[in-house]
Design a protein around this motif. Structure first.
Motif, PDB file in Angstrom:
ATOM      1  N   ASN A  30      -0.447  14.611  -9.734  1.00  0.00           N
ATOM      2  CA  ASN A  30      -1.751  15.873 -11.174  1.00  0.00           C
ATOM      3  C   ASN A  30      -0.721  16.036 -12.249  1.00  0.00           C
ATOM      4  O   ASN A  30      -0.984  16.850 -13.128  1.00  0.00           O
ATOM      5  N   ARG A  31       0.586  15.751 -12.239  1.00  0.00           N
ATOM      6  CA  ARG A  31       2.042  17.326 -13.099  1.00  0.00           C
ATOM      7  C   ARG A  31       2.548  15.642 -13.789  1.00  0.00           C
ATOM      8  O   ARG A  31       2.833  13.856 -13.764  1.00  0.00           O
ATOM      9  N   THR A  32       3.559  15.813 -14.854  1.00  0.00           N
ATOM     10  CA  THR A  32       4.453  15.284 -15.379  1.00  0.00           C
ATOM     11  C   THR A  32       5.672  16.194 -15.090  1.00  0.00           C
ATOM     12  O   THR A  32       5.571  17.141 -15.388  1.00  0.00           O
ATOM     13  N   GLU A  33       6.650  15.238 -15.604  1.00  0.00           N
ATOM     14  CA  GLU A  33       8.254  15.695 -15.899  1.00  0.00           C
ATOM     15  C   GLU A  33       8.540  14.512 -16.570  1.00  0.00           C
ATOM     16  O   GLU A  33       8.660  13.977 -16.852  1.00  0.00           O
ATOM     17  N   LEU A  34       9.449  16.021 -17.730  1.00  0.00           N
ATOM     18  CA  LEU A  34      10.414  15.573 -18.962  1.00  0.00           C
ATOM     19  C   LEU A  34      11.657  14.159 -18.095  1.00  0.00           C
ATOM     20  O   LEU A  34      11.749  14.235 -16.912  1.00  0.00           O
ATOM     21  N   ARG A  35      11.335  12.909 -19.202  1.00  0.00           N
ATOM     22  CA  ARG A  35      12.435  11.784 -18.254  1.00  0.00           C
ATOM     23  C   ARG A  35      13.566  11.570 -19.448  1.00  0.00           C
ATOM     24  O   ARG A  35      14.452  10.519 -18.994  1.00  0.00           O
ATOM     25  N   GLY A  36      13.210  12.139 -20.655  1.00  0.00           N
ATOM     26  CA  GLY A  36      13.703  12.029 -21.454  1.00  0.00           C
ATOM     27  C   GLY A  36      13.321  12.265 -21.905  1.00  0.00           C
ATOM     28  O   GLY A  36      12.763  12.032 -23.266  1.00  0.00           O
ATOM     29  N   CYS A  37      14.779  12.647 -23.789  1.00  0.00           N
ATOM     30  CA  CYS A  37      13.798  13.308 -25.291  1.00  0.00           C
ATOM     31  C   CYS A  37      15.326  12.950 -25.879  1.00  0.00           C
ATOM     32  O   CYS A  37      16.158  13.714 -25.631  1.00  0.00           O
ATOM     33  N   LYS A  64       9.257   4.124 -44.825  1.00  0.00           N
ATOM     34  CA  LYS A  64       9.805   5.008 -45.632  1.00  0.00           C
ATOM     35  C   LYS A  64      11.308   6.006 -44.938  1.00  0.00           C
ATOM     36  O   LYS A  64      10.591   5.839 -43.398  1.00  0.00           O
ATOM     37  N   LYS A  65      12.007   6.860 -44.745  1.00  0.00           N
ATOM     38  CA  LYS A  65      12.552   7.160 -43.905  1.00  0.00           C
ATOM     39  C   LYS A  65      12.348   8.145 -43.373  1.00  0.00           C
ATOM     40  O   LYS A  65      11.160   8.267 -43.896  1.00  0.00           O
ATOM     41  N   GLY A  66      12.593   9.166 -42.052  1.00  0.00           N
ATOM     42  CA  GLY A  66      11.963  10.018 -41.652  1.00  0.00           C
ATOM     43  C   GLY A  66      12.987  10.337 -40.236  1.00  0.00           C
ATOM     44  O   GLY A  66      14.117   9.374 -40.267  1.00  0.00           O
ATOM     45  N   LEU A  67      12.424  11.470 -39.842  1.00  0.00           N
ATOM     46  CA  LEU A  67      12.933  11.683 -38.656  1.00  0.00           C
ATOM     47  C   LEU A  67      11.982  12.083 -37.655  1.00  0.00           C
ATOM     48  O   LEU A  67      11.112  12.480 -37.958  1.00  0.00           O
ATOM     49  N   ALA A  68      12.489  11.948 -36.740  1.00  0.00           N
ATOM     50  CA  ALA A  68      11.844  11.988 -34.717  1.00  0.00           C
ATOM     51  C   ALA A  68      12.314  12.233 -33.831  1.00  0.00           C
ATOM     52  O   ALA A  68      13.309  11.669 -33.742  1.00  0.00           O
ATOM     53  N   PHE A  69      11.823  12.530 -32.435  1.00  0.00           N
ATOM     54  CA  PHE A  69      11.868  12.688 -31.639  1.00  0.00           C
ATOM     55  C   PHE A  69      10.890  11.773 -30.521  1.00  0.00           C
ATOM     56  O   PHE A  69      10.163  11.636 -30.935  1.00  0.00           O
ATOM     57  N   VAL A  70      11.698  11.217 -29.674  1.00  0.00           N
ATOM     58  CA  VAL A  70      10.813  10.178 -28.513  1.00  0.00           C
ATOM     59  C   VAL A  70      10.603  11.891 -27.059  1.00  0.00           C
ATOM     60  O   VAL A  70      12.125  11.276 -26.562  1.00  0.00           O
ATOM     61  N   THR A  71       9.813  11.563 -26.662  1.00  0.00           N
ATOM     62  CA  THR A  71       9.443  12.505 -25.366  1.00  0.00           C
ATOM     63  C   THR A  71       9.362  11.352 -24.763  1.00  0.00           C
ATOM     64  O   THR A  71       7.784  10.677 -24.963  1.00  0.00           O
ATOM     65  N   LEU A  72       9.942  11.463 -23.149  1.00  0.00           N
ATOM     66  CA  LEU A  72       9.333  10.497 -22.208  1.00  0.00           C
ATOM     67  C   LEU A  72       8.714  11.103 -21.243  1.00  0.00           C
ATOM     68  O   LEU A  72      10.160  12.132 -20.550  1.00  0.00           O
TER      69      LEU A  72
END
Length: 226
Positions: free
Chosen positions: A63-70, A49-57
C-alpha cells in the motif's frame, strides 16, 4: 519543428498532461520493444514549444510507493515532448541511484511528470534573508557552486517532508554534495522555479491527476497522525 518561446504552466491542462504521461510511458516501453514512440505523431503546438521537465518513477509495494528514478532537464534545449521522452528513459534506466528498470516492473510503476518554469536566481544582499524569498509548496530549488556542485529539489519535495524554507535550502545544499549551510556562502548560486505535476492514479491508468505542489500532503505529518 520547435515553436518559439518556452511553454508556460498556464498553457498546460489535463489533456496535455495525459499526453505527456503517455509519451513518458511509451518512451520506457520502447526500450523493451513493447511500443514505438513517434514524437511526430504528437503535433500539439504546446508540446512543440521548448520546455523544462522532470519525470519521476515510483514503484508500488503493497500500500505504499517508493522512488524508483527521477531525472529531468532545466535547460530549454528541446521541445517539451522530447524533453519528457528523454527524461522518462533516463529516469528508468540511467538514474545512478537505482538499477535499470526491468520488464517485470513495468506494471508496478507510477509515472509523474513535473513541468517547470525557467529557474531564476534569488538575489539578496543579506544571505540570512534567503529563506524569506522561498515559498514552500510553490518554489523548487537549485543550488550551484562552480561546475562541480549542483543539486535540485522539486517543489513537492519540501511539502512531502514537511520542511520549512531553511530546511529546504539545507537539503538542497546536501543534494549538491555541499554542507547544509552552503546557502550562506555568497559564491553559491540559489535559484528557484515553479512547477505543475501530472501523475498517474495507478500504473497504466488513463486517470491522470493534475496536482498543484502546494496541495501535496505532508507524509511525515500523516505518519505521525496514523
Amino acid at each position: 519543428m520547435i515553436s518559439e518561446g518556452l511553454v508556460t504552466i498556464q498553457e498546460l491542462n489535463l489533456e496535455i498532461g495525459r499526453t505527456l504521461i503517455q509519451i513518458a510511458r511509451r518512451s520506457i516501453y520502447e526500450k523493451f520493444s513493447l511500443d514505438k514512440l513517434k514524437l511526430d505523431d504528437y503535433n500539439n503546438p504546446i508540446l512543440d514549444k521548448k520546455g523544462l521537465a522532470f519525470v519521476t518513477l515510483e514503484e508500488i509495494y503493497d500500500n505504499r510507493t517508493e522512488l524508483r528514478g527521477c531525472i529531468g532537464y532545466v535547460e530549454a534545449v528541446a521541445p517539451l515532448k522530447e524533453i519528457v521522452a528523454l527524461a522518462a528513459k533516463a529516469a528508468a534506466f540511467s538514474d545512478p541511484r537505482f538499477k535499470p528498470l526491468s520488464k517485470n516492473e513495468l506494471d508496478k510503476i507510477i509515472i509523474e511528470v513535473t513541468v517547470l518554469t525557467k529557474p531564476e536566481e534569488i538575489i539578496v544582499n543579506d544571505r540570512w534573508l534567503l529563506p524569506k524569498e522561498i515559498t514552500v509548496g510553490k518554489d523548487g530549488l537549485i543550488v550551484e557552486k562552480g561546475i562541480l556542485h549542483s543539486g535540485l529539489l522539486l517543489p513537492q519535495v519540501a511539502k512531502e517532508y514537511c520542511w520549512d524554507s531553511e530546511t529546504f535550502l539545507a537539503e538542497t545544499c546536501i543534494k549538491a554534495s555541499l554542507e547544509p549551510d552552503c546557502w550562506l556562502d555568497k559564491s553559491v548560486r540559489i535559484k528557484k522555479f515553479n512547477g505543475i505535476i501530472f501523475r498517474e492514479a495507478s500504473p497504466n491508468s488513463d486517470n491522470i491527476l493534475v496536482i498543484n505542489p502546494q496541495n501535496v500532503e505532508c507524509k511525515i505529518k500523516s505518519y505521525l497522525l496514523d
